[in-house]
Design an enzyme around this catalytic site. Sequence first.
Site, PDB file in Angstrom:
ATOM      1  N   GLU A 289       0.945  -1.228  -0.025  1.00  0.00           N
ATOM      2  CA  GLU A 289       0.005   0.145   0.033  1.00  0.00           C
ATOM      3  C   GLU A 289       0.837   1.356   0.030  1.00  0.00           C
ATOM      4  OE1 GLU A 289      -3.045   2.188  -0.735  1.00  0.00           O
ATOM      5  OE2 GLU A 289      -3.664   0.142  -0.189  1.00  0.00           O
ATOM      6  N   ASP A 293       0.854   3.757  -2.966  1.00  0.00           N
ATOM      7  CA  ASP A 293       0.421   5.597  -2.646  1.00  0.00           C
ATOM      8  C   ASP A 293       1.777   6.490  -3.121  1.00  0.00           C
ATOM      9  OD1 ASP A 293      -1.996   4.549  -1.904  1.00  0.00           O
ATOM     10  OD2 ASP A 293      -1.479   4.744   0.362  1.00  0.00           O
ATOM     11  N   SER A 489      -8.003   2.020  -3.204  1.00  0.00           N
ATOM     12  CA  SER A 489      -6.677   2.558  -2.723  1.00  0.00           C
ATOM     13  C   SER A 489      -5.601   3.035  -3.925  1.00  0.00           C
ATOM     14  CB  SER A 489      -5.948   1.498  -1.924  1.00  0.00           C
ATOM     15  OG  SER A 489      -5.619   0.302  -2.487  1.00  0.00           O
ATOM     16  N   ILE A 532     -19.192   7.188 -16.346  1.00  0.00           N
ATOM     17  CA  ILE A 532     -18.973   5.688 -16.670  1.00  0.00           C
ATOM     18  C   ILE A 532     -20.485   4.899 -16.729  1.00  0.00           C
ATOM     19  CG2 ILE A 532     -18.025   3.609 -15.620  1.00  0.00           C
ATOM     20  CD1 ILE A 532     -16.053   5.795 -16.406  1.00  0.00           C
TER      21      ILE A 532
END
Length: 574
Positions: A289, A293, A489, A532
């Site tokens: 993660e 990021d 994320s 979308i």
Amino acid sequence: MVDATRLLALSLFTSLAIANPLATPKFSEDLLVHEKRDIPPLGFSLAGPAAPHTPLKLRIALSQSNPDAVVDALYSVSNPSSEKYGQHLSKEEAAKLAAPRPDSISAVNAWLGEHGLIATLLTPAGDWMEIQVNVSQANALLAADFALFKHGSADLEAIRTLSYSIPAGLKGHIDLVHPTTAFPEPVDVNIRMGKRAFHTPAVPRDSTSNCSNGTTPACLQELYNIPSTPASISSNKLGVTGHFGNNAHYDFLEQFLKMFRPDMDPATNFTVTLLDSGNNDQDVPSVSEGELDMQYTVGLATNVSIDYIMVGIKWQDGALEGYLDEINHLLSLDHPPQVLTTSYGMAENSLSFELTDKLCKAYAQLGARGVSILFASGDSGVGCRQNSTSFVPTFPSNCPYVTSVGGTEGFGPEAAWSGSSGGFSNYYPTPSYQSSAVSSYLSTLAASPFANTTSDKFNASGRGFPDVSAKADAFQVWEGSLVGLFGTSAASPTFGSVVALLNDRLAQKGKGPLGFLNPWLYEKGVQGLNDITGGNNSVSCNGNEAGFGAVAGWDPVTGLGTPDFDKLLGLVGL
């Protein structure tokens, strides 16, 4: 809910009153149950009494003098139709609006003084206090029964009480005491709610698109018209939240930039802020993660100053798992980052509304100061827990004062990513800025194939999320080798990078940052988003497939759509 059951404290206070009938009544002579729960949360069981001398840090949330003032100010400076639009508050102005009444501070301090306790103020507004006590003192102070609880399927222990009381004279002065009846969320549940990205092999494909071999900076630049031109305003900052030991390795970032942004200096880096004994140790293995990021904020928001806010596991805010610690830190800064992106969340019902709302109002306070706060919506689709009769919204995406980011997949065209969490809050009503968009979606839903499987499983009058979306599939990340990561994320840092670059362009023209995005997004910014219309976030829910579909306009899977930087730049007047 506040239980009006009255408890009379006997023992020493009663004997003193008998001995001296003319003495000034003590706060603690008449107590009211303030919060209670009948049983611990699912998975937790009582392990036994807590040792009397075990230290506790309790936080007291004081009632704000005007509970609506901060939110009113937030909307005033964030609504494009307001004459005060863009006139963000200073630290002092925002703190003043969130401050408790002076008599509330005096009354609470007097009560604590009776017990020989002194509180420490935690926020510029003075609306949170902290006291350090042991279990015995906490039980006496709050007529509580703090005990040790264990979670059966996780290595998790917590000292909590199922009920606590405060003096009747402090009703209206104290909102809550924490941590008391709120329990921590087990990490395995957090993972299911989208708190971790996950791995798949990177599979090359032949095509002329920059997205053909997975999601890379070049792919996102192509899809969303994100410029590679370096930002030039050093005071323009992007904050990225890190949790749970998700360290970001400098050498991995350097290699990533060499591979995917050869036009950038590979030594480009980021600053680190450490909270709650967090660290960014470079000698521990990657858990993905943090790498994701930082590689995609540094690699997209070219030359923007980026700060990695690493929140450790020695939380000072109990079941809030560092969320309150982080926001209080940012509120204490004279110049917080103008954008904050966070890729973590939990189930809405894992926290009480009262505790959720205190944190949500803190986000509003930071937003009123001109900070755009973005959260990944989660990776659990529509959200369904075993034997649940309704969908499970996520926190903090349920908060009306943050921007929730859902996920898409593919290209030419994009479609909804099936894991994109979205739905409707059971805590907050539909905010006015999205009422028209939500109403339109509900009408479409009623005539769609999803109507039967979603009927009676969500709060149709609740705050809808996500607000926007970005790609969430096959992000190419370097962590010693190339891996593909999926999840919202990845989407939140992507959208946050776009906002940071827009802020840089605004600053170049002497204009302020965008701040709280949602009123602007729903009124004007929607014209700069890619709608979308394919895909859904259905999951298996107690034996049946259920979820929402992406449609024209806003939907609870992809929100209003994905960003187009060039169009958004025009819509902010540049």
